[in-house]
Design a protein around this motif. Structure first.
Motif, mmCIF file in Angstrom:
data_model
loop_
_atom_site.group_PDB
_atom_site.id
_atom_site.type_symbol
_atom_site.label_atom_id
_atom_site.label_comp_id
_atom_site.label_asym_id
_atom_site.label_seq_id
_atom_site.Cartn_x
_atom_site.Cartn_y
_atom_site.Cartn_z
ATOM 1 N N UNK A 1 -0.797 -2.446 10.936
ATOM 2 C CA UNK A 1 0.297 -2.341 9.963
ATOM 3 C C UNK A 1 1.485 -1.652 10.611
ATOM 4 N N UNK B 1 -6.912 6.323 2.796
ATOM 5 C CA UNK B 1 -5.856 5.381 2.430
ATOM 6 C C UNK B 1 -5.748 4.217 3.410
ATOM 7 N N UNK B 2 -6.820 3.951 4.140
ATOM 8 C CA UNK B 2 -6.814 2.827 5.067
ATOM 9 C C UNK B 2 -7.907 1.839 4.660
ATOM 10 N N UNK B 3 -7.530 0.567 4.620
ATOM 11 C CA UNK B 3 -8.516 -0.479 4.428
ATOM 12 C C UNK B 3 -8.618 -1.267 5.722
ATOM 13 N N UNK C 1 -10.255 -4.695 7.413
ATOM 14 C CA UNK C 1 -10.839 -5.979 7.041
ATOM 15 C C UNK C 1 -11.409 -6.687 8.263
ATOM 16 N N UNK D 1 -8.204 -6.517 10.636
ATOM 17 C CA UNK D 1 -6.885 -6.166 10.099
ATOM 18 C C UNK D 1 -6.945 -4.772 9.487
ATOM 19 N N UNK E 1 -4.958 -2.124 7.133
ATOM 20 C CA UNK E 1 -3.871 -2.070 6.149
ATOM 21 C C UNK E 1 -3.935 -0.766 5.373
ATOM 22 N N UNK E 2 -2.765 -0.220 5.019
ATOM 23 C CA UNK E 2 -2.772 0.943 4.134
ATOM 24 C C UNK E 2 -3.201 0.503 2.734
ATOM 25 N N UNK E 3 -3.884 1.375 1.998
ATOM 26 C CA UNK E 3 -4.248 1.079 0.617
ATOM 27 C C UNK E 3 -3.002 1.211 -0.248
ATOM 28 N N UNK E 4 -2.748 0.193 -1.069
ATOM 29 C CA UNK E 4 -1.581 0.233 -1.955
ATOM 30 C C UNK E 4 -1.982 -0.214 -3.358
#
Lengths: 117, 315
Positions: free
Chosen positions: A28, A76-78, A80, A103, A105-108
């Motif tokens: 990200x 706060x990180x996902x 995948x 991948x 991604x930050x959690x949003x």
């Protein structure tokens, strides 16, 4: 790998017998500063945890950003594997193969904004 | 019953319809719960009514008061309808890049729209609504992401309806936004049959997260944390925009005219069906397609529509 001819080239000789493979890791924006601005890098491992460890070895300033010092995923990180959030697979023990894409991604909050795909 | 006393009594009790013709596995049936049949047009009517009535009960909401809420559309529309009928004023913080119909519907019901930056997505709307609520303590801030009445509406409504209509359910697949639907329905179904599997479908968050300067700016809905969401869910998977639109189109083959998130959820159900040997998958069609006609999702060139949808909030 059974039933498949694998040609080992010189840049692949560091692959261990435990099934460590190079995979594409998509970063990200918030992490790209640690990887010379790149959005996609290569890292190796047989599990997601090993891939992330290898990532931090290559880009040391990423330490603590994705995996916390106690060895769990940052809240706060996902992460995948292809489309699946690894928290609901085998977490950091989730196996990877060389066709997988990891991948980060930050959690949003729910609801999408301008999306990449 | 010959007639209903109020439109609010029409919320819930939505139909479950078989869409197995779209299942990639002949041994897996797929049933769709059509939440677009709610009077305000989406599943969010349920939580709008539940949150307002809980707040009336506990005294946080008083006659004639103004409410503020962040919403990418459906919750705002449901709340706007409920508030209109109950005599409250409503301000909705809405990301700039939602479909025009969502904005128009909010205006139909008389809600005031406060625009938040489109590139910040729902996160930006949540943040801005929180800031406005802080400046105006006289406003009621029901906050769907943190309000227990949200999952409760599904635990007491959506979940029991599914169980009543189909006790053979083995998998429940729904979109993940506030997480209220998955938490409420999921908890209810697992209490009845612990073997039921819960699949959460996410849209790609894409460039929306580019605005984050720090990972600690990330956001997890408080209700997800309060209800042990990560223990409850069995799978969380992302479905891309193009695939979502393809499946939104396929749903019309079985007569289901759903919003674009329905296509994402149907795509997830198809993946689920392919990954199991047999079962009954129940999906949520969160809203009808009406609000997305302007995107050309059904008839436009797939590449062009996909590109356009990438800049629109559809979940």
């Amino acid at each position: 790998m059974v039933g498949k001819t694998v040609r080992i080239t010189s840049d692949q000789v560091n692959i261990s017998l435990e099934g460590s493979v190079p995979v594409e890791v998509r970063l990200p924006t918030v992490l790209r500063q640690h990887a010379s601005g790149r959005s996609s890098v290569s890292a190796s491992g047989s599990t997601v945890g090993e891939v992330l460890q290898d990532l931090v070895q290559t880009f040391p300033s990423m330490a603590g950003q994705v995996v916390t010092p106690d060895g769990t995923l940052h809240k706060f990180v996902n992460v995948y594997r292809n489309d699946d959030d690894v928290r609901y697979l085998e977490r950091l023990d989730t196996k990877v193969s060389d066709t997988d894409v990891i991948t980060i991604l930050p959690a949003v909050a729910g609801g999408t904004g301008p999306a990449r795909r | 019953m010959a007639y209903y006393a109020s439109v609010l009594d029409l919320i819930g009790n939505t139909p479950l319809v078989e869409v197995s013709a779209l299942s990639p596995n002949p041994d897996v049936r797929i049933l769709a719960k059509l939440e677009g049949q709610n009077p305000g047009g989406s599943i969010k009517d349920r939580i709008a009514l539940s949150m307002v009535e809980e707040a009336e009960k506990d005294g946080t909401l008083k006659a004639g008061q103004t409410l503020i809420e962040p919403s990418s559309g459906n919750t705002g529309i449901g709340l706007a309808m409920v508030c209109r009928l109950k005599g409250y004023r409503l301000k909705i913080v809405l990301p700039a890049n939602v479909s025009i119909e969502r904005r128009q519907l909010l205006e139909v019901w008389g809600a005031e729209i406060i625009e938040s930056p489109g590139d910040e997505g729902s996160n930006g709307a949540v943040r801005m609504a929180g800031a406005v609520a802080e400046q105006h303590p006289e406003y009621a801030f029901l906050y769907q992401y943190g309000n227990q009445a949200n999952p409760k509406a599904h635990y007491e409504g959506t979940g029991p309806e599914i169980w009543r209509d189909c006790q053979e359910v083995t998998h429940f697949v729904a979109g993940l936004g506030t997480s209220g639907t998955l938490l409420g329905v999921g908890r209810f179904l697992k209490e009845r049959n612990p073997a039921v599997q819960l699949w959460a479908i996410e849209p790609p968050t894409g460039e929306m997260v580019d605005g984050l300067r720090n990972l600690d700016d990330g956001y997890i809905p408080p209700i997800f944390l309060d209800n042990d969401g990560s223990d409850l869910l069995d799978r969380k998977t992302m479905v891309g925009t193009r695939e979502s639109i393809e499946w939104t189109r396929r749903l019309t083959d079985v007569g289901v005219f759903g919003g674009i998130s329905s296509g994402a959820v149907m795509a997830g159900a198809a993946r689920c069906a392919s990954s199991i040997s047999a079962g009954v998958v129940v999906i949520v069609v969160a809203d009808g397609g009406w609000k997305y006609l302007s995107t050309g999702a059904w008839t436009g060139d797939l590449d062009a529509v996909t590109e356009r949808a990438r800049h629109t909030i559809y979940f």
